[in-house]
Design an enzyme around this catalytic site. Structure first.
Site, short mmCIF file in Angstrom:
data_model
loop_
_atom_site.label_atom_id
_atom_site.label_comp_id
_atom_site.label_asym_id
_atom_site.label_seq_id
_atom_site.Cartn_x
_atom_site.Cartn_y
_atom_site.Cartn_z
N GLU A 197 -21.04 -7.07 12.45
CA GLU A 197 -21.55 -8.34 12.98
C GLU A 197 -22.57 -8.97 12.03
O GLU A 197 -22.59 -10.18 11.83
CB GLU A 197 -22.15 -8.11 14.37
CG GLU A 197 -21.07 -7.77 15.39
CD GLU A 197 -21.62 -7.40 16.76
OE1 GLU A 197 -22.26 -6.34 16.86
OE2 GLU A 197 -21.44 -8.17 17.70
N GLU B 270 -17.29 -1.30 20.00
CA GLU B 270 -18.27 -1.23 21.10
C GLU B 270 -17.65 -0.88 22.45
O GLU B 270 -18.28 -0.23 23.28
CB GLU B 270 -19.02 -2.55 21.23
CG GLU B 270 -20.08 -2.80 20.17
CD GLU B 270 -19.54 -3.48 18.93
OE1 GLU B 270 -18.30 -3.45 18.72
OE2 GLU B 270 -20.34 -4.04 18.16
C1 LIG Z 1 -24.90 -4.77 19.26
C2 LIG Z 1 -23.73 -4.03 18.73
O1 LIG Z 1 -22.58 -4.80 18.91
C3 LIG Z 1 -23.60 -2.71 19.39
C4 LIG Z 1 -23.17 -1.66 18.45
O2 LIG Z 1 -23.13 -1.79 17.26
S1 LIG Z 1 -22.77 -0.20 19.18
C5 LIG Z 1 -22.35 0.85 17.86
C6 LIG Z 1 -21.02 0.56 17.30
N1 LIG Z 1 -20.68 1.58 16.37
C7 LIG Z 1 -19.92 2.59 16.71
O3 LIG Z 1 -19.44 2.69 17.83
C8 LIG Z 1 -19.67 3.63 15.66
C9 LIG Z 1 -19.91 4.98 16.23
N2 LIG Z 1 -19.75 6.00 15.23
C10 LIG Z 1 -18.54 6.45 14.87
O4 LIG Z 1 -17.52 6.01 15.31
C11 LIG Z 1 -18.52 7.57 13.88
O5 LIG Z 1 -19.72 8.27 14.00
C12 LIG Z 1 -18.40 7.07 12.42
C13 LIG Z 1 -17.01 6.48 12.22
C14 LIG Z 1 -19.47 6.05 12.14
C15 LIG Z 1 -18.61 8.26 11.46
O6 LIG Z 1 -17.73 9.30 11.79
P1 LIG Z 1 -17.83 10.73 11.07
O7 LIG Z 1 -17.90 10.54 9.61
O8 LIG Z 1 -16.73 11.56 11.65
O9 LIG Z 1 -19.22 11.33 11.47
P2 LIG Z 1 -19.84 11.58 12.91
O10 LIG Z 1 -20.03 13.04 13.08
O11 LIG Z 1 -19.13 10.84 13.96
O12 LIG Z 1 -21.27 10.88 12.75
C16 LIG Z 1 -22.24 11.38 11.83
C17 LIG Z 1 -23.58 11.32 12.50
O13 LIG Z 1 -23.93 9.93 12.64
C18 LIG Z 1 -24.31 9.67 13.99
N3 LIG Z 1 -23.91 8.29 14.28
C19 LIG Z 1 -22.72 7.70 14.06
N4 LIG Z 1 -22.76 6.42 14.43
C20 LIG Z 1 -23.99 6.19 14.89
C21 LIG Z 1 -24.66 5.05 15.40
N5 LIG Z 1 -24.06 3.85 15.50
N6 LIG Z 1 -25.94 5.17 15.79
C22 LIG Z 1 -26.58 6.34 15.69
N7 LIG Z 1 -26.02 7.47 15.19
C23 LIG Z 1 -24.74 7.38 14.80
C24 LIG Z 1 -23.52 10.69 14.80
O14 LIG Z 1 -24.12 10.89 16.05
C25 LIG Z 1 -23.60 11.91 13.91
O15 LIG Z 1 -24.86 12.48 14.10
P3 LIG Z 1 -25.03 14.09 13.98
O16 LIG Z 1 -24.65 14.43 12.57
O17 LIG Z 1 -26.45 14.31 14.31
O18 LIG Z 1 -24.07 14.69 14.98
#
Ligand SMILES: C[C@H](O)CC(=O)SCCNC(=O)CCNC(=O)[C@H](O)C(C)(C)COP(=O)(O)OP(=O)(O)OC[C@H]1O[C@@H](n2cnc3c(N)ncnc32)[C@H](O)[C@@H]1OP(=O)(O)O
Length: 723
Positions: free
Chosen positions: A117, A137
């Site tokens: 975004e 999301e």
């Molecule tokens: C206002 C906005 O519109 C709202 C938002 O943005 S909501 C957030 C949207 N983003 C997401 O949903 C992404 C969520 N994350 C993921 O899908 C996956 O973590 C990823 C694709 C980024 C990485 O995957 P991968 O490489 O397999 O590593 P993964 O083990 O999942 O994550 C690594 C670490 O980062 C953390 N992490 C990942 N995304 C995060 C995030 N958005 N915020 C905080 N921590 C996050 C995980 O909890 C993990 O922490 P840990 O090592 O302590 O367990």
């Protein structure tokens, strides 16, 4: 704990300010990062030596989105939030996008959620081919909240935007370029340089200065848009009728199209705030962290052990499970040796793997070329000669103890002393399997779920002799083949099947007492299960279900309900979906429909059990039925925790979601149970055990927690790991 994080700014002699998001591990957008971004931006705008701005992320990751670790603080009111729409409108729209100096996003790695975004508010986007861009999301029970619902449709068109948002589907660099989300794809080492030049060219009016929020060329006409949105609403309801947030998301997108993007931004901000506080969001965030926590096993993954390299895998047995496991492995580039006992079986096994891959080609998920390359990783054999250099063997033969014992004794002779010896057994005690070997430390369970190349769960079963190194190695293989692992202890049924068993058991019991088969199934699917217990029994087949029942009866005689309903049906060769008749009848297309004929078996079963149906059961609500089916599952899950078979309650949440199909938006079995409360569950089970027998008797874990008012998921300090 919410992460902090920051952005760094460096101004080059070319007049470009490069702002870098720094918040490991994924450069998430905490409030600190966003405030720092705003400060850097304001500095860049006020400095005379800055002509243009580039935003990028540290260490090859743009940003994984809004900081999910901060959700809890916001939900509990512990974190003070900026006023509604502040980040989305004041910062991202009115500071970044409306700035009088142009900005370009330089995207490598992740640009997800809030990360994408921010990038969409820049005036151009450059990425690498491996960059992953998306708005996931909805998977967290919220909608994009930093303008994504408005900018994505304007950049890529409504249809593509809906696909990406509603399915939480991210896309890679080339596709992002083709659909208009990014302006160029370049190699990683040219990324920031290209973005700098691009930003300067915009400043010099040699490239267009585009504000995504006001683009209209990609948007469909209002009439078409309304049709597309109507279709999307219908699809969303069909996929998950219990979920509101996909529909809210569609409303927000519509608002922007009908009333203009600024009105859309406002509606987005208001809806985001409401959804962030919803139970669905809390449950899905719980699942997000629970899933990541499964690979953190105390006493195993905290020892500093490094996974050993697995270069070749041997599989014994090319049946449904063996061929599925082989498929999963070759799909992740592991060379596999598949062993069978004769040419015929071997050919069938190899053909099954081939068919699994061909189905991917048919669905457009795999090219012909990749199909050939993947299949070439599979070698079929009839003896153990080529097992001498495999690093991991997974045995997937029929559930016969003496056969497995012989196989493991043979493996010990042929394989290297470091080779991991895994069994895919779903029930047999692993200590028994390894009894004829001296290799108990490298014997482990690798319990896949059928079909193994599709189902996401991998149960890693350790005995008290399995070495932590072997568990670490298998966790790594699990990650590489994209499975969610849970590490459990050794017992009949391990964690998942033990929890699954009472699901069917209670349903069978209540049918004997007068409840309708189809009413039970309907109540469960309405609750969010993909199938009710009877439809599942049809799918699994009564032969397997009855055999499993016998094993449970042997291991847990005190609490097995001895239903004979399926055995009666089996006598008439009515064995489930495979015979076209089970609790349902199946047409040529395998579509299930209720079959009144089953009443004769049910009546016979009731008569033989000497049970008189209880009329009060006919008045039960769907909610009551759901609790009658699931509270015994909770009871068993508590036993699994009490015995130390599972390390933590959240592992069982994940096991229930990925192994049983429990609806993720309810947070998993234990999380859901805690929403009802231990005391309530205990009371209900006590009452049922008086009316219907010991099957419902609450276990001591449940009783103790109910008495002390402790949640079922709270870590048990007294739980002695039986591992
Ligand atoms: C206002 C906005 O519109 C709202 C938002 O943005 S909501 C957030 C949207 N983003 C997401 O949903 C992404 C969520 N994350 C993921 O899908 C996956 O973590 C990823 C694709 C980024 C990485 O995957 P991968 O490489 O397999 O590593 P993964 O083990 O999942 O994550 C690594 C670490 O980062 C953390 N992490 C990942 N995304 C995060 C995030 N958005 N915020 C905080 N921590 C996050 C995980 O909890 C993990 O922490 P840990 O090592 O302590 O367990």
């Amino acid at each position: 704990m919410a992460s902090q994080g920051r952005t760094d700014m460096e101004v080059g002699s070319d007049g470009v300010a490069v702002i870098t998001i720094v918040n490991p591990p994924v450069n998430s957008l905490s409030l600190d990062v966003l405030m720092s971004l705003k400060d850097n931006y304001e500095q860049a705008l006020s400095r005379d030596d800055v002509k243009a701005i580039v935003i990028t992320g540290a260490k090859g990751k743009f940003s994984g989105g809004f900081d999910i670790t901060a959700f809890g603080g916001v939900q509990s009111g512990k974190t003070v939030q900026p006023k509604d729409g502040y980040i989305s409108i004041d910062v991202i729209t009115d500071t970044l996008e409306a700035a009088r100096k142009p900005s370009v996003a330089a995207i490598d790695g992740l640009a997800l959620g809030g990360g994408l975004e921010v990038a969409m508010a820049c005036h151009a986007r450059i990425c690498t081919s491996t960059a992953q861009l998306g708005l996931p999301e909805l998977q967290l029970g919220i909608i994009p909240g930093f303008g994504g619902t408005q900018r994505l449709p304007r950049l890529v068109g409504l249809t593509k935007a809906l696909e990406m948002i509603l399915l939480s589907k991210s896309i890679k660099g080339e596709e992002a370029h083709n659909v208009g989300l990014v302006d160029a794809v370049v190699p990683p080492d040219e990324l920031v340089e290209t973005a700098r030049r691009w930003a300067l060219e915009i400043a010099e009016c040699r490239k267009p200065w585009i504000k995504s929020l006001y683009k209209t060329d990609k948007l469909e006409s209002l009439g078409d848009a309304r049709e597309i949105l109507k279709f999307a609403r219908a699809q969303a309801q069909k996929q998950a009728a219990n979920l509101q947030h996909p529909l809210v998301c569609i409303d927000v997108i519509e608002e922007g199209i009908v009333s203009g993007p600024r009105a859309g931004l406002w509606k987005e901000a208001q809806s985001f705030k409401i959804l962030l506080a919803s139970d669905t969001c809390k449950n899905l965030v719980h699942v997000f962290f629970a899933q990541r926590a499964t690979s953190k096993v105390p006493g195993v993954t905290d020892l500093g052990l490094v996974p050993r390299k697995i270069t070749k895998v041997g599989i014994l047995g090319g049946g449904l499970m063996g061929s599925g496991i082989a498929t999963a492995l070759i799909l992740s580039n592991y060379p596999v040796i598949l062993k069978e006992v004769n040419e015929n079986f071997l050919k069938s096994g190899m053909d099954r793997v081939k068919a699994n891959l061909q189905s991917r080609v048919r669905k457009g998920k795999m090219t012909e070329d990749k199909f050939e390359r993947t299949l070439s990783l599979l070698t079929g054999v009839l003896d153990y000669e080529s097992f001498r250099d495999v690093d991991l063997v997974i045995e997937a033969v029929i559930e016969n103890v003496s056969l497995k014992q012989q196989i493991f004794a043979d493996l010990e002779k042929y394989c290297s002393p470091n080779c991991i010896l895994a069994s895919n057994t779903s029930t047999i005690d692993l200590n028994l399997i390894g009894v004829k070997t001296m290799s108990q430390d490298r014997i482990v369970g690798a319990h896949f779920f059928s079909p193994a190349h599709v189902m996401p769960l991998l149960e890693i079963v350790r005995t008290h002799k399995t070495s932590p190194q072997v568990v670490v190695d298998l966790l790594d293989v699990g990650k590489k083949i994209r499975k969610t692992p849970i590490v459990v202890g050794n017992c009949t049924g391990f964690a998942v099947n033990r929890m699954f068993f009472p699901y069917t058991q209670s349903a069978l019991l209540f049918v004997d007492y007068g409840l309708d088969v189809y009413k039970i199934d309907r109540a469960c699917t309405k609750f969010g299960m993909p199938m009710g217990p009877f439809r599942v029994a049809d799918l699994v087949g009564f032969g397997v279900a009855v055999a499993t029942g016998m094993q449970y009866l042997e291991s847990f005689p005190d609490r097995v309900y001895k239903s004979i309903l399926m055995s009666l049906m089996l006598e008439d060769k009515r064995a489930g979906e495979a015979t076209r008749k089970g609790f349902y009848k199946y047409d040529d297309k395998r579509k299930a429909s209720p079959d009144p004929e089953i009443m004769k078996y049910i009546e016979k079963s009731r008569n033989m059990a000497g049970i008189t149906p209880k009329p009060e059961l006919l008045k039960l609500s769907d909610n009551d039925i759901v609790q009658m089916v699931f509270l015994p599952v909770v009871n068993e899950a508590c036993r699994v925790l009490e015995e130390g078979i599972a390390v933590k309650a959240s592992d069982l949440d994940i096991a229930s979601i990925f192994g049983m199909g429990f609806p993720p938006y309810r947070g998993g079995i234990m999380h859901w149970a805690d929403s009802l409360g231990a005391k309530y569950i205990c009371e209900r089970l006590e009452a049922w055990s008086k009316g219907y027998g010991d099957f419902f008797k609450p276990c001591s874990y449940l009783k103790e927690r109910a008495a002390k008012g402790i949640s079922l998921s709270a870590q048990a300090s007294q739980a002695k790991a039986r591992l």
